[in-house]
Write an enzyme that holds these catalytic residues in place. Structure first.
Site, short mmCIF file in Angstrom:
data_model
loop_
_atom_site.label_atom_id
_atom_site.label_comp_id
_atom_site.label_asym_id
_atom_site.label_seq_id
_atom_site.Cartn_x
_atom_site.Cartn_y
_atom_site.Cartn_z
N ASP A 1 0.81 -1.22 0.00
CA ASP A 1 0.00 0.00 0.00
C ASP A 1 0.85 1.27 0.00
OD1 ASP A 1 -2.28 -1.70 0.25
OD2 ASP A 1 -1.86 -1.85 2.39
N LYS B 1 2.07 2.11 -5.20
CA LYS B 1 2.72 1.61 -6.42
C LYS B 1 1.89 1.91 -7.67
CE LYS B 1 2.87 -2.42 -4.41
NZ LYS B 1 2.67 -2.10 -2.98
N GLY C 1 -4.28 -4.30 -4.43
CA GLY C 1 -5.28 -3.30 -4.81
C GLY C 1 -4.53 -2.03 -5.18
N HIS C 2 -4.27 -1.85 -6.47
CA HIS C 2 -3.49 -0.69 -6.91
C HIS C 2 -4.44 0.42 -7.34
CE1 HIS C 2 0.30 -3.34 -7.64
NE2 HIS C 2 -0.07 -3.27 -6.39
N GLN D 1 2.13 -5.99 -3.23
CA GLN D 1 2.43 -6.10 -1.79
C GLN D 1 3.71 -5.29 -1.48
OE1 GLN D 1 1.64 -9.50 -3.40
NE2 GLN D 1 -0.34 -8.52 -3.19
P1 IMP Z 1 -2.55 -12.90 1.48
O1 IMP Z 1 -1.47 -12.55 0.52
O2 IMP Z 1 -3.90 -12.47 1.02
O3 IMP Z 1 -2.51 -14.32 1.92
O4 IMP Z 1 -2.30 -12.05 2.83
C1 IMP Z 1 -1.13 -12.23 3.63
C2 IMP Z 1 -0.77 -10.94 4.34
O5 IMP Z 1 -0.34 -9.97 3.38
C3 IMP Z 1 -1.93 -10.28 5.10
O6 IMP Z 1 -1.41 -9.62 6.23
C4 IMP Z 1 -2.46 -9.27 4.12
O7 IMP Z 1 -3.12 -8.20 4.75
C5 IMP Z 1 -1.16 -8.82 3.46
N1 IMP Z 1 -1.36 -8.36 2.08
C6 IMP Z 1 -1.59 -9.12 1.00
N2 IMP Z 1 -1.68 -8.36 -0.09
C7 IMP Z 1 -1.52 -7.10 0.31
C8 IMP Z 1 -1.49 -5.85 -0.38
O8 IMP Z 1 -1.60 -5.78 -1.61
N3 IMP Z 1 -1.28 -4.76 0.39
C9 IMP Z 1 -1.09 -4.82 1.73
N4 IMP Z 1 -1.08 -5.96 2.41
C10 IMP Z 1 -1.31 -7.09 1.70
#
Ligand code: IMP
Length: 426
Positions: free
Chosen positions: A13, A16, A40-41, A222
């Site tokens: 977040d 990007k 979520g971009h 991420q």
């Molecule tokens: P997962 O990738 O959905 O399994 O989530 C694993 C961890 O990464 C969790 O703490 C999510 O909140 C975090 N996470 C996954 N994708 C994002 C992202 O795009 N932005 C921020 N945190 C993320």
């Protein structure tokens, strides 16, 4: 030509999507290399706001190619919704959006397994976005996964049924109710839609473009502190979010990597569970969340907020080989008397300036330095000369500590709220 990479240095977040959109005019190809619809971009321009989950952030520039690389995991249902929304807005994706044949598919049962696993973990849950990311990458490394290329083969149904049966057996071990039929019906329709997309051998495509001197930007998802190897394990995502992930997620050799743009917020946020040394649990944290609209673009969950963390940033810069820094959300830090910067941690009685093995609560205590804040509204400013002296001082201070030039400062979510900076270090 080389592939430049843009990636996040914190817990995701960092902004990007916005910055990729801003620098896309310098490139001919934008390629996502890992993650999936957990991302979520957010992009804002001309009074409109878009959130992309799987599709690269170059999609609004009609003359650019947007590649979803082999390292990405695709949920056909979410992907179809994304495409439909873009088409409705008049974006022509026909020739510009290309999917790797080797990208893995997220099945409805992957999502169910994600939810069942999180439910079972209870208070120890990862805080997953529940998009099925972990189970899909597990099947990839376990050599059971389905790929985009499979959807085009006549053995698809058989392969799908086999994997579904395995998932159903696994789901039987959890105390978890589900109704697969409607999910499956929607998913199969979305697979039909996926079959109408342009599917490519993305590693050949990218390398041919490199040979043809085309400029390519790899877009990370991420953040580095969520990397499966180097993040705050086990509270991480399931892919390599760092620059090395661009090599495996696109099929690009190490010696073909050019600039590595590292993007960070002027403060720090995290969504989901896991350690966050500089987290603010007080009114200040609330203020940052409210001013920065810190709510997840994918899940809507409130983001945890805190001060900038230099040992963590230095670690991310090191493992990514960052060559240029981009700082976002400077505007959100306006109106504080002082801005706190975590310069060190106290760890086992010692003052250290690096990220140790564990950063769990109680294992480290952040050490802060207070930097004078700025009071002006930055959102209308468009050049470095307009920025308050205190902010310029903050930028220079960060540069000196991080030892990498800060070349872009973002002062708002819109494309236009972007200031390019000639660093003395560049
Ligand atoms: P997962 O990738 O959905 O399994 O989530 C694993 C961890 O990464 C969790 O703490 C999510 O909140 C975090 N996470 C996954 N994708 C994002 C992202 O795009 N932005 C921020 N945190 C993320």
């Amino acid at each position: 030509m080389k592939v430049d990479i843009l990636l996040g240095l914190q817990w995701g977040d960092e902004g990007k999507g916005k910055i990729v959109d801003v620098i896309t005019p310098d490139y001919e190809v934008i390629a996502r290399f890992q993650g999936g619809p957990n991302a979520g971009h957010t992009l804002e321009f001309e009074g409109r706001k878009y959130v992309l989950h799987t599709i690269p952030s170059g999609i609004f520039h009609s003359d650019k190619k947007n590649v979803v690389g082999n390292g990405v995991v695709i949920d056909p249902v979410i992907f179809k919704k994304e495409v439909d929304a873009l088409v409705k807005e008049g974006v022509n994706i026909n020739k510009s959006l290309l999917l790797s044949r080797k990208a893995h598919l997220i099945l409805p049962t992957h999502r169910l397994l994600d939810a069942a696993s999180e439910k079972e973990k209870g208070s120890k849950k990862i805080g997953s976005t529940l998009k099925g990311i972990g189970p899909t990458y597990m099947d990839k490394t376990g050599r059971n996964g389905l790929r985009v290329g499979d959807a085009l083969s006549d053995k698809f149904q058989e392969k799908y049924d086999q994997l579904k049966a395995k998932h159903e057996r696994l789901l039987g071990h959890y105390d978890f109710d589900y109704d697969l039929a409607p999910l499956e019906e929607e998913w199969m329709k979305a697979i039909d839609f996926l079959r109408t997309m342009t599917v490519i051998d993305s590693e050949h495509y990218i390398n041919n473009d490199l040979r043809a001197d085309k400029r390519i930007l790899a877009e990370g998802a991420q953040g580095s502190l969520l990397d499966i190897d180097f993040g705050s394990y086990p509270f991480v995502t399931s892919s390599n979010t760092i620059s090395a992930g661009a090599c495996t997620g696109l099929g690009v050799a190490l010696n073909k990597i050019g600039e590595v743009f590292g993007i960070f917020k002027a403060y720090c946020t995290r969504v989901g569970s896991g350690p966050f040394p500089t987290e603010l649990h007080d009114d200040m944290g609330e203020e940052l969340r409210a001013k920065g609209h810190e709510f997840g673009a994918t899940t809507g969950r409130p983001r945890r907020c805190g001060w900038i963390d230099l040992p963590a940033l230095k670690y991310a810069i090191m493992i990514n080989g960052v060559t240029k820094l981009i700082m976002t959300k400077a505007d959100v830090l306006s109106n504080f008397d002082h801005v706190q910067v975590c310069t060190h941690y106290m760890h086992q009685g010692e003052k250290i300036d690096y990220l140790p093995y564990s950063i769990q609560d109680g294992e480290i205590t952040p050490v802060y330095e207070a930097i004078p804040g700025w009071q002006q509204d930055l959102t209308g400013m468009r050049s470095i000369d307009e920025l308050p002296a205190e902010l310029n001082n903050y930028i220079t201070y960060l540069e000196e500590h991080l030892n990498v030039p800060i070349t872009i400062v973002s002062v708002g979510p819109d494309r236009s709220q972007t200031i390019h900076r000639d660093s003395v270090m560049a």
